[in-house]
Design a protein around this motif. Structure first.
Motif, mmCIF file in Angstrom:
data_model
loop_
_atom_site.group_PDB
_atom_site.id
_atom_site.type_symbol
_atom_site.label_atom_id
_atom_site.label_comp_id
_atom_site.label_asym_id
_atom_site.label_seq_id
_atom_site.Cartn_x
_atom_site.Cartn_y
_atom_site.Cartn_z
ATOM 1 N N LEU A 8 0.806 -1.221 0.000
ATOM 2 C CA LEU A 8 0.000 0.000 0.000
ATOM 3 C C LEU A 8 0.839 1.270 0.000
ATOM 4 O O LEU A 8 0.305 2.370 0.119
ATOM 5 N N GLY A 9 2.165 1.129 -0.092
ATOM 6 C CA GLY A 9 3.014 2.304 -0.186
ATOM 7 C C GLY A 9 3.802 2.630 1.074
ATOM 8 O O GLY A 9 4.574 3.588 1.094
ATOM 9 N N SER A 10 3.595 1.856 2.127
ATOM 10 C CA SER A 10 4.448 1.912 3.314
ATOM 11 C C SER A 10 4.838 0.472 3.630
ATOM 12 O O SER A 10 4.196 -0.459 3.138
ATOM 13 N N LEU A 11 5.887 0.272 4.440
ATOM 14 C CA LEU A 11 6.311 -1.111 4.689
ATOM 15 C C LEU A 11 5.129 -1.923 5.197
ATOM 16 O O LEU A 11 4.846 -3.010 4.688
ATOM 17 N N TYR A 12 4.429 -1.394 6.197
ATOM 18 C CA TYR A 12 3.184 -1.987 6.662
ATOM 19 C C TYR A 12 2.106 -0.910 6.683
ATOM 20 O O TYR A 12 2.383 0.258 6.956
ATOM 21 N N VAL A 71 5.531 2.959 -5.358
ATOM 22 C CA VAL A 71 4.207 2.329 -5.291
ATOM 23 C C VAL A 71 3.115 3.382 -5.416
ATOM 24 O O VAL A 71 2.132 3.218 -6.147
ATOM 25 N N LYS A 72 3.280 4.492 -4.720
ATOM 26 C CA LYS A 72 2.275 5.559 -4.758
ATOM 27 C C LYS A 72 2.200 6.202 -6.150
ATOM 28 O O LYS A 72 1.114 6.543 -6.635
ATOM 29 N N GLU A 73 3.347 6.320 -6.807
ATOM 30 C CA GLU A 73 3.353 6.875 -8.165
ATOM 31 C C GLU A 73 2.684 5.915 -9.154
ATOM 32 O O GLU A 73 1.916 6.332 -10.036
ATOM 33 N N LYS A 74 2.961 4.626 -8.980
ATOM 34 C CA LYS A 74 2.381 3.635 -9.891
ATOM 35 C C LYS A 74 0.873 3.499 -9.657
ATOM 36 O O LYS A 74 0.109 3.245 -10.598
ATOM 37 N N GLU A 75 0.438 3.695 -8.427
ATOM 38 C CA GLU A 75 -1.000 3.692 -8.149
ATOM 39 C C GLU A 75 -1.702 4.766 -8.983
ATOM 40 O O GLU A 75 -2.763 4.507 -9.587
ATOM 41 N N ALA A 76 -1.114 5.942 -9.023
ATOM 42 C CA ALA A 76 -1.712 7.040 -9.795
ATOM 43 C C ALA A 76 -1.798 6.675 -11.275
ATOM 44 O O ALA A 76 -2.804 6.967 -11.943
ATOM 45 N N GLN A 77 -0.751 6.021 -11.801
ATOM 46 C CA GLN A 77 -0.758 5.615 -13.201
ATOM 47 C C GLN A 77 -1.853 4.572 -13.458
ATOM 48 O O GLN A 77 -2.573 4.640 -14.465
ATOM 49 N N SER A 111 -18.202 0.856 -11.494
ATOM 50 C CA SER A 111 -18.825 1.897 -10.678
ATOM 51 C C SER A 111 -17.782 2.709 -9.916
ATOM 52 O O SER A 111 -18.016 3.876 -9.588
ATOM 53 N N GLU A 112 -16.629 2.101 -9.639
ATOM 54 C CA GLU A 112 -15.540 2.826 -8.967
ATOM 55 C C GLU A 112 -14.250 2.018 -9.054
ATOM 56 O O GLU A 112 -14.277 0.814 -9.316
ATOM 57 N N ILE A 113 -13.132 2.713 -8.827
ATOM 58 C CA ILE A 113 -11.836 2.061 -8.678
ATOM 59 C C ILE A 113 -11.489 2.142 -7.202
ATOM 60 O O ILE A 113 -11.383 3.220 -6.635
ATOM 61 N N ARG A 114 -11.327 1.000 -6.568
ATOM 62 C CA ARG A 114 -11.220 0.927 -5.122
ATOM 63 C C ARG A 114 -9.856 0.371 -4.712
ATOM 64 O O ARG A 114 -9.205 -0.316 -5.483
ATOM 65 N N GLY A 115 -9.426 0.680 -3.492
ATOM 66 C CA GLY A 115 -8.185 0.140 -2.965
ATOM 67 C C GLY A 115 -7.143 1.209 -2.728
ATOM 68 O O GLY A 115 -7.439 2.415 -2.727
ATOM 69 N N LYS A 116 -5.909 0.773 -2.548
ATOM 70 C CA LYS A 116 -4.818 1.686 -2.238
ATOM 71 C C LYS A 116 -3.508 1.075 -2.711
ATOM 72 O O LYS A 116 -3.369 -0.153 -2.751
ATOM 73 N N GLY A 117 -2.548 1.946 -3.042
ATOM 74 C CA GLY A 117 -1.248 1.448 -3.487
ATOM 75 C C GLY A 117 -1.398 0.577 -4.706
ATOM 76 O O GLY A 117 -2.095 0.919 -5.665
ATOM 77 N N LEU A 118 -0.752 -0.592 -4.668
ATOM 78 C CA LEU A 118 -0.868 -1.541 -5.773
ATOM 79 C C LEU A 118 -1.706 -2.740 -5.367
ATOM 80 O O LEU A 118 -1.412 -3.888 -5.702
ATOM 81 N N LEU A 119 -2.789 -2.450 -4.634
ATOM 82 C CA LEU A 119 -3.846 -3.414 -4.353
ATOM 83 C C LEU A 119 -5.147 -2.717 -4.714
ATOM 84 O O LEU A 119 -5.776 -2.041 -3.903
ATOM 85 N N LEU A 120 -5.516 -2.843 -5.983
ATOM 86 C CA LEU A 120 -6.618 -2.065 -6.540
ATOM 87 C C LEU A 120 -7.696 -2.974 -7.111
ATOM 88 O O LEU A 120 -7.417 -4.107 -7.527
ATOM 89 N N GLY A 121 -8.919 -2.449 -7.125
ATOM 90 C CA GLY A 121 -10.033 -3.211 -7.672
ATOM 91 C C GLY A 121 -10.929 -2.356 -8.530
ATOM 92 O O GLY A 121 -11.273 -1.232 -8.169
#
Length: 401
Positions: free
Chosen positions: A230-234, A306-312, A328-338
Protein backbone atom coordinates in the motif's frame (compact mmCIF):
# COMPACT_ATOMS: atom_id res chain seq x y z
CA UNK A 1 6.05 -37.12 -19.04
CA UNK A 2 3.74 -34.77 -20.88
CA UNK A 3 2.38 -32.18 -18.43
CA UNK A 4 -1.01 -30.81 -19.44
CA UNK A 5 -3.93 -29.10 -17.74
CA UNK A 6 -5.81 -32.41 -18.04
CA UNK A 7 -3.24 -34.03 -15.77
CA UNK A 8 -4.42 -31.72 -12.99
CA UNK A 9 -7.85 -33.35 -13.06
CA UNK A 10 -6.26 -36.80 -12.89
CA UNK A 11 -3.89 -36.24 -9.97
CA UNK A 12 -5.00 -33.21 -7.93
CA UNK A 13 -7.71 -32.76 -5.29
CA UNK A 14 -10.48 -30.75 -7.02
CA UNK A 15 -10.58 -27.79 -4.63
CA UNK A 16 -9.09 -25.52 -7.33
CA UNK A 17 -10.15 -24.84 -10.91
CA UNK A 18 -6.97 -23.48 -12.47
CA UNK A 19 -6.71 -21.81 -15.85
CA UNK A 20 -5.74 -23.85 -18.89
CA UNK A 21 -2.57 -21.73 -19.08
CA UNK A 22 0.52 -23.31 -17.50
CA UNK A 23 3.32 -20.76 -17.06
CA UNK A 24 6.83 -22.19 -17.22
CA UNK A 25 9.12 -19.17 -16.80
CA UNK A 26 9.00 -15.56 -15.78
CA UNK A 27 11.12 -12.44 -15.76
CA UNK A 28 10.10 -9.18 -14.16
CA UNK A 29 6.38 -8.62 -14.74
CA UNK A 30 6.11 -11.00 -17.69
CA UNK A 31 5.61 -14.77 -17.84
CA UNK A 32 5.60 -17.29 -20.66
CA UNK A 33 3.49 -20.44 -20.91
CA UNK A 34 4.24 -23.87 -22.34
CA UNK A 35 3.57 -22.57 -25.84
CA UNK A 36 5.80 -19.52 -25.32
CA UNK A 37 2.82 -17.15 -25.19
CA UNK A 38 3.68 -14.07 -23.16
CA UNK A 39 1.49 -12.56 -20.45
CA UNK A 40 1.89 -9.42 -18.37
CA UNK A 41 1.41 -10.14 -14.67
CA UNK A 42 -1.02 -7.84 -12.85
CA UNK A 43 -1.85 -10.65 -10.37
CA UNK A 44 1.47 -11.08 -8.61
CA UNK A 45 0.60 -14.54 -7.37
CA UNK A 46 -2.15 -12.84 -5.29
CA UNK A 47 0.02 -10.01 -3.96
CA UNK A 48 3.02 -12.28 -3.39
CA UNK A 49 5.52 -11.56 -6.18
CA UNK A 50 6.32 -8.07 -4.94
CA UNK A 51 9.55 -7.91 -6.95
CA UNK A 52 8.23 -9.72 -9.98
CA UNK A 53 9.59 -13.01 -11.25
CA UNK A 54 13.18 -14.19 -10.83
CA UNK A 55 14.51 -10.92 -9.43
CA UNK A 56 18.31 -11.23 -9.55
CA UNK A 57 18.75 -10.40 -5.83
CA UNK A 58 16.27 -13.10 -4.82
CA UNK A 59 17.77 -15.67 -7.17
CA UNK A 60 21.19 -14.87 -5.69
CA UNK A 61 19.87 -15.20 -2.13
CA UNK A 62 18.37 -18.62 -2.83
CA UNK A 63 21.46 -19.88 -4.62
CA UNK A 64 23.82 -18.57 -1.97
CA UNK A 65 21.87 -20.04 0.96
CA UNK A 66 21.14 -23.29 -0.87
CA UNK A 67 24.84 -24.02 -0.97
CA UNK A 68 25.18 -23.43 2.79
CA UNK A 69 22.33 -24.90 4.86
CA UNK A 70 18.66 -25.53 4.11
CA UNK A 71 16.94 -26.71 7.26
CA UNK A 72 17.66 -27.17 10.94
CA UNK A 73 14.32 -27.18 12.80
CA UNK A 74 13.94 -24.94 15.81
CA UNK A 75 16.19 -27.08 17.99
CA UNK A 76 18.77 -24.60 16.68
CA UNK A 77 18.47 -21.06 15.33
CA UNK A 78 20.15 -19.76 12.19
CA UNK A 79 21.76 -16.59 10.91
CA UNK A 80 19.26 -15.59 8.17
CA UNK A 81 16.34 -15.90 10.62
CA UNK A 82 18.04 -13.67 13.17
CA UNK A 83 19.14 -11.08 10.62
CA UNK A 84 15.64 -10.81 9.16
CA UNK A 85 14.04 -10.62 12.61
CA UNK A 86 16.39 -7.80 13.56
CA UNK A 87 15.48 -5.87 10.41
CA UNK A 88 11.75 -6.43 10.98
CA UNK A 89 11.86 -5.24 14.58
CA UNK A 90 14.06 -2.25 13.70
CA UNK A 91 11.53 -1.17 11.05
CA UNK A 92 8.32 -1.65 13.07
CA UNK A 93 6.72 -1.27 16.50
CA UNK A 94 7.58 -4.89 17.31
CA UNK A 95 10.24 -6.33 19.60
CA UNK A 96 9.76 -10.01 18.81
CA UNK A 97 9.17 -12.20 15.72
CA UNK A 98 7.66 -15.66 15.34
CA UNK A 99 8.16 -17.38 11.98
CA UNK A 100 5.70 -19.58 10.12
CA UNK A 101 5.23 -20.71 6.51
CA UNK A 102 2.14 -18.79 5.46
CA UNK A 103 -0.34 -16.10 6.31
CA UNK A 104 -2.80 -18.58 7.77
CA UNK A 105 -0.14 -19.99 10.10
CA UNK A 106 0.93 -16.49 11.13
CA UNK A 107 -2.68 -15.63 11.94
CA UNK A 108 -3.14 -18.90 13.81
CA UNK A 109 -0.14 -17.99 15.95
CA UNK A 110 -1.52 -14.49 16.56
CA UNK A 111 -4.90 -15.81 17.68
CA UNK A 112 -3.37 -18.44 19.96
CA UNK A 113 -1.08 -15.82 21.46
CA UNK A 114 -4.02 -13.48 22.11
CA UNK A 115 -5.97 -16.23 23.86
CA UNK A 116 -2.94 -17.25 25.96
CA UNK A 117 -2.20 -13.61 26.85
CA UNK A 118 -5.79 -13.13 28.00
CA UNK A 119 -5.83 -16.39 29.98
CA UNK A 120 -2.58 -15.57 31.78
CA UNK A 121 -3.56 -11.99 32.60
CA UNK A 122 -7.32 -12.08 33.10
CA UNK A 123 -8.51 -15.68 33.35
CA UNK A 124 -10.51 -18.10 31.21
CA UNK A 125 -13.59 -15.88 30.81
CA UNK A 126 -11.74 -13.36 28.61
CA UNK A 127 -11.91 -15.38 25.40
CA UNK A 128 -14.01 -13.43 22.89
CA UNK A 129 -12.41 -12.73 19.51
CA UNK A 130 -14.12 -10.17 17.29
CA UNK A 131 -13.44 -9.89 13.56
CA UNK A 132 -15.21 -8.38 10.58
CA UNK A 133 -17.70 -9.62 8.04
CA UNK A 134 -16.15 -10.32 4.63
CA UNK A 135 -12.73 -10.55 6.24
CA UNK A 136 -10.23 -13.23 5.28
CA UNK A 137 -7.55 -14.60 7.60
CA UNK A 138 -6.62 -18.00 6.17
CA UNK A 139 -7.89 -21.54 5.77
CA UNK A 140 -6.99 -23.29 9.03
CA UNK A 141 -10.11 -24.07 11.05
CA UNK A 142 -9.39 -21.30 13.56
CA UNK A 143 -8.50 -18.64 10.98
CA UNK A 144 -11.33 -19.52 8.59
CA UNK A 145 -13.75 -19.21 11.51
CA UNK A 146 -12.36 -15.79 12.43
CA UNK A 147 -12.57 -14.76 8.78
CA UNK A 148 -16.04 -13.41 8.19
CA UNK A 149 -17.09 -15.42 5.14
CA UNK A 150 -19.38 -18.37 5.82
CA UNK A 151 -18.84 -19.78 2.32
CA UNK A 152 -15.30 -20.67 3.42
CA UNK A 153 -16.00 -21.76 6.99
CA UNK A 154 -19.29 -23.71 6.80
CA UNK A 155 -19.51 -27.43 6.13
CA UNK A 156 -16.68 -28.72 8.33
CA UNK A 157 -18.52 -29.40 11.57
CA UNK A 158 -18.49 -27.46 14.87
CA UNK A 159 -16.40 -24.29 14.72
CA UNK A 160 -14.07 -22.89 17.38
CA UNK A 161 -16.18 -20.90 19.82
CA UNK A 162 -16.23 -17.35 21.18
CA UNK A 163 -15.70 -15.83 17.72
CA UNK A 164 -18.07 -13.06 16.59
CA UNK A 165 -18.32 -10.69 13.63
CA UNK A 166 -19.46 -7.16 12.91
CA UNK A 167 -19.54 -5.10 9.73
CA UNK A 168 -16.29 -3.41 8.67
CA UNK A 169 -16.25 0.36 9.21
CA UNK A 170 -19.20 0.08 11.65
CA UNK A 171 -17.71 1.39 14.88
CA UNK A 172 -21.04 1.49 16.71
CA UNK A 173 -21.66 -2.21 16.04
CA UNK A 174 -18.21 -3.05 17.36
CA UNK A 175 -18.74 -0.86 20.41
CA UNK A 176 -22.01 -2.64 21.18
CA UNK A 177 -20.35 -6.07 21.03
CA UNK A 178 -17.17 -5.38 22.96
CA UNK A 179 -16.87 -5.94 26.70
CA UNK A 180 -14.33 -7.02 29.30
CA UNK A 181 -14.78 -10.52 27.85
CA UNK A 182 -13.13 -9.42 24.57
CA UNK A 183 -9.56 -10.65 24.33
CA UNK A 184 -8.78 -9.47 20.78
CA UNK A 185 -10.08 -7.68 17.71
CA UNK A 186 -8.61 -8.92 14.42
CA UNK A 187 -8.81 -6.82 11.27
CA UNK A 188 -7.24 -6.19 7.91
CA UNK A 189 -6.17 -2.54 7.56
CA UNK A 190 -7.72 -2.81 4.10
CA UNK A 191 -9.97 -5.74 3.34
CA UNK A 192 -8.52 -7.71 0.42
CA UNK A 193 -10.60 -10.78 -0.42
CA UNK A 194 -13.63 -8.96 0.99
CA UNK A 195 -13.64 -6.35 -1.77
CA UNK A 196 -10.69 -3.93 -1.43
CA UNK A 197 -12.49 -1.98 1.30
CA UNK A 198 -10.45 0.80 2.92
CA UNK A 199 -11.06 1.73 6.56
CA UNK A 200 -12.13 5.22 7.51
CA UNK A 201 -9.70 7.14 9.72
CA UNK A 202 -12.30 7.37 12.50
CA UNK A 203 -12.95 3.63 12.34
CA UNK A 204 -9.31 2.61 12.72
CA UNK A 205 -8.74 5.09 15.53
CA UNK A 206 -11.96 4.00 17.22
CA UNK A 207 -11.04 0.29 17.08
CA UNK A 208 -7.75 1.07 18.79
CA UNK A 209 -9.48 3.11 21.48
CA UNK A 210 -12.07 0.41 22.14
CA UNK A 211 -9.34 -2.22 22.48
CA UNK A 212 -7.54 -0.02 25.00
CA UNK A 213 -10.78 0.62 26.90
CA UNK A 214 -11.57 -3.09 27.22
CA UNK A 215 -8.00 -4.38 27.73
CA UNK A 216 -8.14 -6.24 24.43
CA UNK A 217 -5.39 -6.79 21.87
CA UNK A 218 -5.61 -5.29 18.39
CA UNK A 219 -4.36 -7.73 15.74
CA UNK A 220 -3.62 -6.38 12.27
CA UNK A 221 -3.64 -9.00 9.54
CA UNK A 222 -1.15 -7.48 7.09
CA UNK A 223 -0.65 -10.65 5.08
CA UNK A 224 -1.88 -8.94 1.92
CA UNK A 225 -1.44 -5.25 2.80
CA UNK A 226 2.08 -5.54 4.20
CA UNK A 227 5.55 -5.32 2.75
CA UNK A 228 5.06 -2.26 0.62
CA UNK A 229 1.79 -3.21 -1.06
CA UNK A 230 0.00 0.00 0.00
CA UNK A 231 3.01 2.30 -0.19
CA UNK A 232 4.45 1.91 3.31
CA UNK A 233 6.31 -1.11 4.69
CA UNK A 234 3.18 -1.99 6.66
CA UNK A 235 -0.22 -0.35 6.27
CA UNK A 236 -0.50 0.59 9.96
CA UNK A 237 2.35 3.06 9.46
CA UNK A 238 0.12 5.24 7.24
CA UNK A 239 -2.94 4.97 9.49
CA UNK A 240 -1.64 6.55 12.70
CA UNK A 241 -2.64 3.46 14.70
CA UNK A 242 -0.30 0.80 16.08
CA UNK A 243 -1.52 -2.77 16.60
CA UNK A 244 -0.42 -5.09 19.41
CA UNK A 245 0.19 -8.00 17.05
CA UNK A 246 0.84 -7.86 13.30
CA UNK A 247 0.95 -10.76 10.86
CA UNK A 248 2.92 -10.83 7.62
CA UNK A 249 3.40 -13.27 4.74
CA UNK A 250 2.79 -13.21 0.97
CA UNK A 251 5.21 -10.48 -0.23
CA UNK A 252 7.52 -11.08 2.74
CA UNK A 253 9.15 -13.89 0.75
CA UNK A 254 8.64 -12.45 -2.72
CA UNK A 255 7.32 -15.86 -3.82
CA UNK A 256 9.19 -18.08 -1.36
CA UNK A 257 6.85 -19.41 1.37
CA UNK A 258 7.35 -17.58 4.67
CA UNK A 259 5.15 -15.97 7.29
CA UNK A 260 5.83 -13.97 10.42
CA UNK A 261 3.98 -12.75 13.49
CA UNK A 262 5.33 -9.55 15.05
CA UNK A 263 4.54 -8.31 18.54
CA UNK A 264 5.93 -6.64 21.65
CA UNK A 265 8.20 -8.31 24.19
CA UNK A 266 5.52 -7.96 26.88
CA UNK A 267 2.90 -9.83 24.85
CA UNK A 268 5.35 -12.31 23.30
CA UNK A 269 6.42 -13.66 26.71
CA UNK A 270 3.12 -15.53 26.96
CA UNK A 271 4.19 -17.97 24.25
CA UNK A 272 6.50 -19.80 26.60
CA UNK A 273 8.72 -22.66 25.49
CA UNK A 274 6.59 -25.46 24.09
CA UNK A 275 3.32 -23.52 23.74
CA UNK A 276 3.51 -23.20 19.95
CA UNK A 277 5.83 -24.14 17.11
CA UNK A 278 6.48 -24.82 13.45
CA UNK A 279 8.89 -27.37 12.00
CA UNK A 280 9.74 -25.25 8.97
CA UNK A 281 9.12 -21.82 10.49
CA UNK A 282 12.21 -19.66 10.24
CA UNK A 283 14.06 -22.02 7.95
CA UNK A 284 17.30 -20.54 6.55
CA UNK A 285 16.27 -20.61 2.86
CA UNK A 286 13.03 -18.71 3.42
CA UNK A 287 14.61 -16.17 5.76
CA UNK A 288 17.53 -15.53 3.41
CA UNK A 289 15.06 -14.68 0.65
CA UNK A 290 12.94 -12.61 3.02
CA UNK A 291 15.97 -10.57 4.00
CA UNK A 292 16.79 -9.90 0.35
CA UNK A 293 13.19 -8.82 -0.29
CA UNK A 294 13.22 -6.48 2.69
CA UNK A 295 16.50 -4.85 1.70
CA UNK A 296 14.89 -3.82 -1.60
CA UNK A 297 11.29 -3.10 -0.58
CA UNK A 298 11.98 -1.09 2.57
CA UNK A 299 13.52 1.82 0.68
CA UNK A 300 12.07 5.24 -0.22
CA UNK A 301 12.60 4.47 -3.91
CA UNK A 302 10.31 1.44 -3.91
CA UNK A 303 7.73 2.67 -1.38
CA UNK A 304 7.34 6.07 -3.04
CA UNK A 305 7.26 4.31 -6.40
CA UNK A 306 4.21 2.33 -5.29
CA UNK A 307 2.28 5.56 -4.76
CA UNK A 308 3.35 6.87 -8.17
CA UNK A 309 2.38 3.64 -9.89
CA UNK A 310 -1.00 3.69 -8.15
CA UNK A 311 -1.71 7.04 -9.79
CA UNK A 312 -0.76 5.62 -13.20
CA UNK A 313 -3.03 2.60 -12.67
CA UNK A 314 -5.97 4.69 -11.52
CA UNK A 315 -5.66 7.10 -14.45
CA UNK A 316 -5.48 4.20 -16.91
CA UNK A 317 -8.45 2.38 -15.41
CA UNK A 318 -10.53 5.57 -15.32
CA UNK A 319 -9.71 6.20 -18.98
CA UNK A 320 -10.85 2.68 -19.89
CA UNK A 321 -14.05 3.16 -17.93
CA UNK A 322 -14.74 6.49 -19.63
CA UNK A 323 -14.89 4.55 -22.91
CA UNK A 324 -16.73 1.42 -21.84
CA UNK A 325 -18.66 2.29 -18.65
CA UNK A 326 -18.20 -1.08 -16.97
CA UNK A 327 -17.11 0.00 -13.46
CA UNK A 328 -18.83 1.90 -10.68
CA UNK A 329 -15.54 2.83 -8.97
CA UNK A 330 -11.84 2.06 -8.68
CA UNK A 331 -11.22 0.93 -5.12
CA UNK A 332 -8.19 0.14 -2.97
CA UNK A 333 -4.82 1.69 -2.24
CA UNK A 334 -1.25 1.45 -3.49
CA UNK A 335 -0.87 -1.54 -5.77
CA UNK A 336 -3.85 -3.41 -4.35
CA UNK A 337 -6.62 -2.07 -6.54
CA UNK A 338 -10.03 -3.21 -7.67
CA UNK A 339 -12.30 -2.26 -10.55
CA UNK A 340 -15.81 -2.63 -9.13
CA UNK A 341 -18.30 -3.75 -11.77
CA UNK A 342 -21.41 -1.61 -12.20
CA UNK A 343 -24.98 -2.93 -12.17
CA UNK A 344 -24.88 -3.99 -15.80
CA UNK A 345 -22.02 -6.46 -15.22
CA UNK A 346 -22.84 -7.79 -11.74
CA UNK A 347 -21.43 -11.24 -11.01
CA UNK A 348 -19.11 -11.24 -14.02
CA UNK A 349 -15.70 -10.50 -12.52
CA UNK A 350 -14.43 -13.93 -13.55
CA UNK A 351 -15.47 -13.24 -17.14
CA UNK A 352 -13.28 -10.13 -17.12
CA UNK A 353 -10.39 -12.13 -15.63
CA UNK A 354 -10.69 -14.85 -18.28
CA UNK A 355 -10.94 -12.27 -21.06
CA UNK A 356 -7.82 -10.60 -19.67
CA UNK A 357 -5.90 -13.87 -19.90
CA UNK A 358 -7.14 -14.35 -23.45
CA UNK A 359 -5.58 -10.96 -24.23
CA UNK A 360 -2.25 -11.65 -22.55
CA UNK A 361 -2.88 -10.24 -19.05
CA UNK A 362 -2.94 -12.00 -15.68
CA UNK A 363 -5.52 -10.43 -13.35
CA UNK A 364 -7.47 -11.49 -10.25
CA UNK A 365 -10.94 -11.20 -8.79
CA UNK A 366 -12.14 -10.25 -5.31
CA UNK A 367 -15.53 -11.86 -5.15
CA UNK A 368 -17.96 -11.92 -8.06
CA UNK A 369 -18.05 -8.18 -8.74
CA UNK A 370 -14.48 -6.88 -8.53
CA UNK A 371 -11.52 -7.32 -10.88
CA UNK A 372 -8.44 -7.12 -8.65
CA UNK A 373 -4.88 -6.06 -9.49
CA UNK A 374 -1.82 -6.76 -7.33
CA UNK A 375 1.24 -6.44 -9.58
CA UNK A 376 4.92 -6.26 -8.72
CA UNK A 377 5.82 -3.19 -6.68
CA UNK A 378 8.57 -2.44 -9.18
CA UNK A 379 6.61 -3.09 -12.37
CA UNK A 380 7.86 -0.76 -15.08
CA UNK A 381 5.76 2.10 -16.39
CA UNK A 382 5.95 0.49 -19.83
CA UNK A 383 4.51 -2.78 -18.50
CA UNK A 384 1.71 -0.91 -16.74
CA UNK A 385 0.85 0.87 -19.98
CA UNK A 386 0.94 -2.32 -22.04
CA UNK A 387 -0.97 -4.29 -19.41
CA UNK A 388 -3.70 -1.67 -19.29
CA UNK A 389 -3.91 -1.75 -23.09
CA UNK A 390 -4.47 -5.49 -22.90
CA UNK A 391 -7.05 -5.02 -20.15
CA UNK A 392 -8.86 -2.51 -22.34
CA UNK A 393 -9.11 -5.16 -25.07
CA UNK A 394 -10.57 -7.57 -22.50
CA UNK A 395 -13.12 -5.00 -21.35
CA UNK A 396 -14.06 -4.25 -24.95
CA UNK A 397 -14.48 -7.97 -25.61
CA UNK A 398 -16.98 -8.29 -22.74
CA UNK A 399 -18.82 -5.02 -23.34
CA UNK A 400 -19.19 -5.51 -27.09
CA UNK A 401 -20.13 -9.18 -26.92
Amino acid sequence: MQVTRELFDDVMVPNYAPSSIIPVRGEGSRVWDQNDNELIDFAGGIAVNCLGHCHPALVAAVNDQASKIWHLSNVMTNEPALRLAKKLTDATFADRVYYANSGAESNEAALKLARRWALDNYGADKDQIIAFKQGFHGRTFFTVTVGGQEAYSDGFGPKPGAVEHVAYNDLEALKALMSERTCAVMMEPLQGEGGLVSPTADFVKGVRELCDEHNALLIFDEVQTGFGRLGSLYAYQDLGVTPDILTSAKALGGGFPIGAMLTTAEIAKHLKIGTHGSTYGGNPLACAVGEAVMDIVNTPEVLNGVKEKEAQFRAGLEAINAKYNAFSEIRGKGLLLGAVLNDKYQGRARDFMVASADNGLMALVAGANIVRFAPSLIITDADITEGLARFEKAVAQIVNA
